[in-house]
Design an enzyme around this catalytic site. Structure first.
Site, PDB file in Angstrom:
ATOM      1  N   LEU A  43       0.822  -1.209   0.000  1.00 14.58           N
ATOM      2  CA  LEU A  43       0.000   0.000   0.000  1.00 14.58           C
ATOM      3  C   LEU A  43       0.855   1.258   0.000  1.00 14.58           C
ATOM      4  CD1 LEU A  43      -2.622  -0.983   2.726  1.00 14.58           C
ATOM      5  CD2 LEU A  43      -3.063  -0.721   0.272  1.00 14.58           C
ATOM      6  N   TRP A  85       4.741   3.170   1.895  1.00 15.95           N
ATOM      7  CA  TRP A  85       5.962   2.995   2.675  1.00 15.95           C
ATOM      8  C   TRP A  85       6.342   4.339   3.294  1.00 15.95           C
ATOM      9  CZ3 TRP A  85      10.358   5.835   1.374  1.00 15.95           C
ATOM     10  CH2 TRP A  85      10.239   6.552   0.179  1.00 15.95           C
ATOM     11  N   GLY A  86       7.192   4.251   4.301  1.00 17.22           N
ATOM     12  CA  GLY A  86       7.763   5.450   4.910  1.00 17.22           C
ATOM     13  C   GLY A  86       9.216   5.157   5.218  1.00 17.22           C
ATOM     14  N   PHE A 117      10.428   4.412   7.875  1.00 22.31           N
ATOM     15  CA  PHE A 117      10.553   3.425   8.937  1.00 22.31           C
ATOM     16  C   PHE A 117       9.937   2.077   8.581  1.00 22.31           C
ATOM     17  CE2 PHE A 117      10.611   6.587  12.784  1.00 22.31           C
ATOM     18  CZ  PHE A 117      11.494   7.394  12.109  1.00 22.31           C
ATOM     19  N   SER A 118       9.106   2.061   7.568  1.00 17.24           N
ATOM     20  CA  SER A 118       8.275   0.872   7.380  1.00 17.24           C
ATOM     21  C   SER A 118       7.783   0.714   5.952  1.00 17.24           C
ATOM     22  CB  SER A 118       7.047   0.987   8.291  1.00 17.24           C
ATOM     23  OG  SER A 118       6.246   2.068   7.836  1.00 17.24           O
ATOM     24  N   THR A 119       7.317  -0.497   5.653  1.00 11.81           N
ATOM     25  CA  THR A 119       6.476  -0.675   4.475  1.00 11.81           C
ATOM     26  C   THR A 119       5.086  -1.079   4.981  1.00 11.81           C
ATOM     27  OG1 THR A 119       7.170  -2.983   4.253  1.00 11.81           O
ATOM     28  CG2 THR A 119       8.333  -1.362   2.901  1.00 11.81           C
ATOM     29  N   VAL A 120       4.067  -0.725   4.209  1.00 13.35           N
ATOM     30  CA  VAL A 120       2.701  -1.009   4.650  1.00 13.35           C
ATOM     31  C   VAL A 120       2.008  -1.848   3.580  1.00 13.35           C
ATOM     32  CG1 VAL A 120       0.488   0.000   5.338  1.00 13.35           C
ATOM     33  CG2 VAL A 120       2.620   1.124   6.004  1.00 13.35           C
ATOM     34  N   ASP A 179       3.810  15.381  12.869  1.00 13.68           N
ATOM     35  CA  ASP A 179       4.222  15.199  11.467  1.00 13.68           C
ATOM     36  C   ASP A 179       3.001  15.213  10.554  1.00 13.68           C
ATOM     37  OD1 ASP A 179       5.936  14.939   9.324  1.00 13.68           O
ATOM     38  OD2 ASP A 179       6.141  12.772   9.505  1.00 13.68           O
TER      39      ASP A 179
HETATM   40  P1  ADP Z   1       5.934   5.707   8.188  1.00 20.77           P
HETATM   41  O1  ADP Z   1       5.892   5.892   9.674  1.00 20.77           O
HETATM   42  O2  ADP Z   1       6.994   4.718   7.782  1.00 20.77           O
HETATM   43  O3  ADP Z   1       5.952   7.000   7.422  1.00 20.77           O
HETATM   44  P2  ADP Z   1       3.057   5.483   7.626  1.00 20.77           P
HETATM   45  O4  ADP Z   1       2.244   5.073   8.814  1.00 20.77           O
HETATM   46  O5  ADP Z   1       3.028   6.920   7.260  1.00 20.77           O
HETATM   47  O6  ADP Z   1       4.563   4.953   7.808  1.00 20.77           O
HETATM   48  O7  ADP Z   1       2.615   4.612   6.380  1.00 20.77           O
HETATM   49  C1  ADP Z   1       3.278   4.725   5.127  1.00 20.77           C
HETATM   50  C2  ADP Z   1       2.273   4.751   3.995  1.00 20.77           C
HETATM   51  O8  ADP Z   1       1.521   3.535   4.004  1.00 20.77           O
HETATM   52  C3  ADP Z   1       1.220   5.855   4.101  1.00 20.77           C
HETATM   53  O9  ADP Z   1       1.650   7.068   3.546  1.00 20.77           O
HETATM   54  C4  ADP Z   1       0.063   5.219   3.322  1.00 20.77           C
HETATM   55  O10 ADP Z   1       0.292   5.342   1.928  1.00 20.77           O
HETATM   56  C5  ADP Z   1       0.163   3.753   3.670  1.00 20.77           C
HETATM   57  N1  ADP Z   1      -0.690   3.430   4.836  1.00 20.77           N
HETATM   58  C6  ADP Z   1      -0.388   3.605   6.139  1.00 20.77           C
HETATM   59  N2  ADP Z   1      -1.390   3.244   6.950  1.00 20.77           N
HETATM   60  C7  ADP Z   1      -2.385   2.815   6.150  1.00 20.77           C
HETATM   61  C8  ADP Z   1      -3.726   2.317   6.379  1.00 20.77           C
HETATM   62  N3  ADP Z   1      -4.203   2.194   7.615  1.00 20.77           N
HETATM   63  N4  ADP Z   1      -4.460   1.978   5.299  1.00 20.77           N
HETATM   64  C9  ADP Z   1      -3.962   2.131   4.046  1.00 20.77           C
HETATM   65  N5  ADP Z   1      -2.733   2.595   3.749  1.00 20.77           N
HETATM   66  C10 ADP Z   1      -1.940   2.934   4.786  1.00 20.77           C
END
Ligand code: ADP
Ligand code: MG
Length: 446
Positions: free
Chosen positions: A44, A46-47, A49-52, A169
């Site tokens: 979906l 990523w950031g 710190f993570s992939t989602v 943020d």
């Molecule tokens: P990070 O802390 O690594 O920045 P985020 O929580 O911002 O991570 O998540 C990274 C990306 O993943 C988001 O910008 C979004 O595109 C996707 N994402 C995060 N949470 C959700 C969610 N609950 N449902 C759908 N997409 C999500």
């Protein structure tokens, strides 16, 4: 950990280099998590710190978002903190009505790159950044901006007043719509059944799709270059893209990404927020509180309504830093910063002299918000003055004077109905060139 680095850009990928020990966990479609409860479907986002990943929850037969943290100790630490924030958010909102993403579960997952903390969140749709792009950076109709603002404010009021949490943020990437803009991409609406077993021949979708994406991007760039050339020599080029039908999009949204959030009485980092959404007191290192989120909120509202970021400071090579440029841009839009505030931060001496004037940028070109909205964004006078009246108090240099989310929710602008239809605003082709106001500045000193 510096919070300013936490922004996952929508355009770029997360990079291979981070798939190593201590880094991201490589996920393949149909991978199982938490003893088979969750099954990976597709990435979906990523950031830093993570992939989602979109995952199918076999216990509840529903879709969830699985946020898989990098595994190095600092990321584990950050995830533990995020889980504790998310837990208190979920505990205080049993009916899930506060416009903040809900944590469903969390667990550890061990893979080749180490042990990753994983958070299971309710599945949400596209980010506001995607929505802005989808609308070709044209600025959304003001009734849509209002609806989005209300959701963000409900979320902020809950975080600030009920929980004592600063998000720190807030930006369009970190606010997600309830559903996807394109309904065919919504796993619930698309009617497709979930992937439960690995598709044949799938070696490593996470990484192969990265390679494909890179190649595609390279191809896109090459095409863009060619058409740019064509345009500049007077060729036909592509027809101008017009705004699509935004009215049908459900713009209810929720705040996500609590990786940098903190309790107001226990601030974590000195430097918080992503550059363009950063409040002046953070730049000056003068201490901060809930009102930093209100500043970012105003920047987001402006960006939704115009398609442009409110402040895009540039630094380096021009005799002044990005910070000083940022402060100059703020003053050009909002007027001079009162001397007392300008000189009160631990960092103030780097930018301001004792009279409260910037040291290296002298000639500011003032362009007040309502005038900017009329001149550059073709707002009607009424829309411009009403929208400015809503935004300006949130951009008060005196942080303690900014309205709270609760006060902001009472503002008449959020409840007024009429405004100039979007087509009228956008018809006159508004030049979408980022005029670097800093170009107009006069450097002083060496
Ligand atoms: P990070 O802390 O690594 O920045 P985020 O929580 O911002 O991570 O998540 C990274 C990306 O993943 C988001 O910008 C979004 O595109 C996707 N994402 C995060 N949470 C959700 C969610 N609950 N449902 C759908 N997409 C999500
Ligand atoms: Mg993020």
């Amino acid at each position: 950990m510096s919070c300013s680095s936490s922004s996952g850009s929508d355009e770029d990928d997360e990079g291979f280099d981070s798939y190593r020990k201590g880094g991201y966990h490589a996920v393949r479609v149909a991978d199982h998590f938490a003893a088979g409860r969750y099954i990976a479907q597709r990435k979906l986002g990523w950031g830093q710190f993570s992939t989602v990943w979109l995952a199918y929850d076999t216990h509840t037969s529903s879709y969830v978002a699985l946020k898989i943290q990098k595994s190095a100790p600092e990321f584990v630490q950050a995830a533990l903190h995020e889980i504790s924030v998310l837990s208190s958010i979920a505990d205080g909102d049993p009916s899930n009505s506060k416009c903040v993403a809900q944590l469903i579960d969390h667990f550890k997952h061990t893979g080749p790159n180490g042990q990753h903390l994983c958070m299971v969140l309710e599945f949400l749709g596209d980010s506001l950044l995607r929505l802005i792009k989808y609308n070709h950076y044209k600025g959304l109709p003001l009734n849509k901006v209002r609806e989005i603002c209300k959701c963000i404010l409900i979320g902020l009021d809950y975080l600030h007043r009920e929980l004592g949490i600063i998000h720190s943020d807030l930006k369009p990437e970190n606010i997600l719509l309830f559903s996807t803009i394109d309904h065919s991409k919504d796993p619930c609406r698309s009617g497709l059944s979930p992937i439960l077993e690995r598709p044949e021949g799938n070696i490593n979708v996470g990484v192969t799709s990265l390679i494909e994406k890179r190649l595609k991007r390279r191809a896109r760039r090459a095409v863009a270059k060619i058409s740019l050339k064509r345009d500049s020599i007077g060729g036909a080029g592509e027809p101008p893209k017009s705004a699509r039908n935004i009215d049908e999009i459900d713009v209810r949204c929720k705040i996500v990404d609590f990786g940098n959030a903190c309790w107001a009485d226990k601030p974590l980092a000195e430097e918080i927020q992503t550059r363009q959404y950063r409040a002046p007191e953070v730049i000056l290192k003068a201490g901060y509180s809930f009102s930093v989120d209100m500043w970012s909120f105003a920047c987001i509202a402006f960006e939704l309504a115009t398609g442009d970021m409110m402040f895009t400071p540039k630094g380096g090579g021009q005799g002044f830093s990005e910070d000083e440029d940022h402060l100059a841009l703020m003053m050009e839009l909002l007027g001079k910063m009162p001397r007392k505030i300008a000189t009160a931060g631990a960092q103030s001496k780097d930018f301001f002299d004792r009279h409260g004037d910037l040291k290296r940028i002298r000639r500011l070109k003032f362009w007040p918000l309502d005038k900017l909205l009329i001149d550059r964004y073709k707002f009607s006078e009424k829309d411009a003055s009403e929208f400015s009246e809503f935004l300006l108090p949130l951009l008060d240099f005196a942080a303690e004077n900014r309205p709270t989310a609760q006060q902001c929710l009472q503002h008449p602008w959020l409840n007024c109905k009429e405004s100039t239809p979007n087509e009228m605003r956008n018809e006159s082709s508004v030049e979408k060139v980022n005029i670097g106001v800093s170009n107009l500045k006069i450097k002083v000193g060496k």
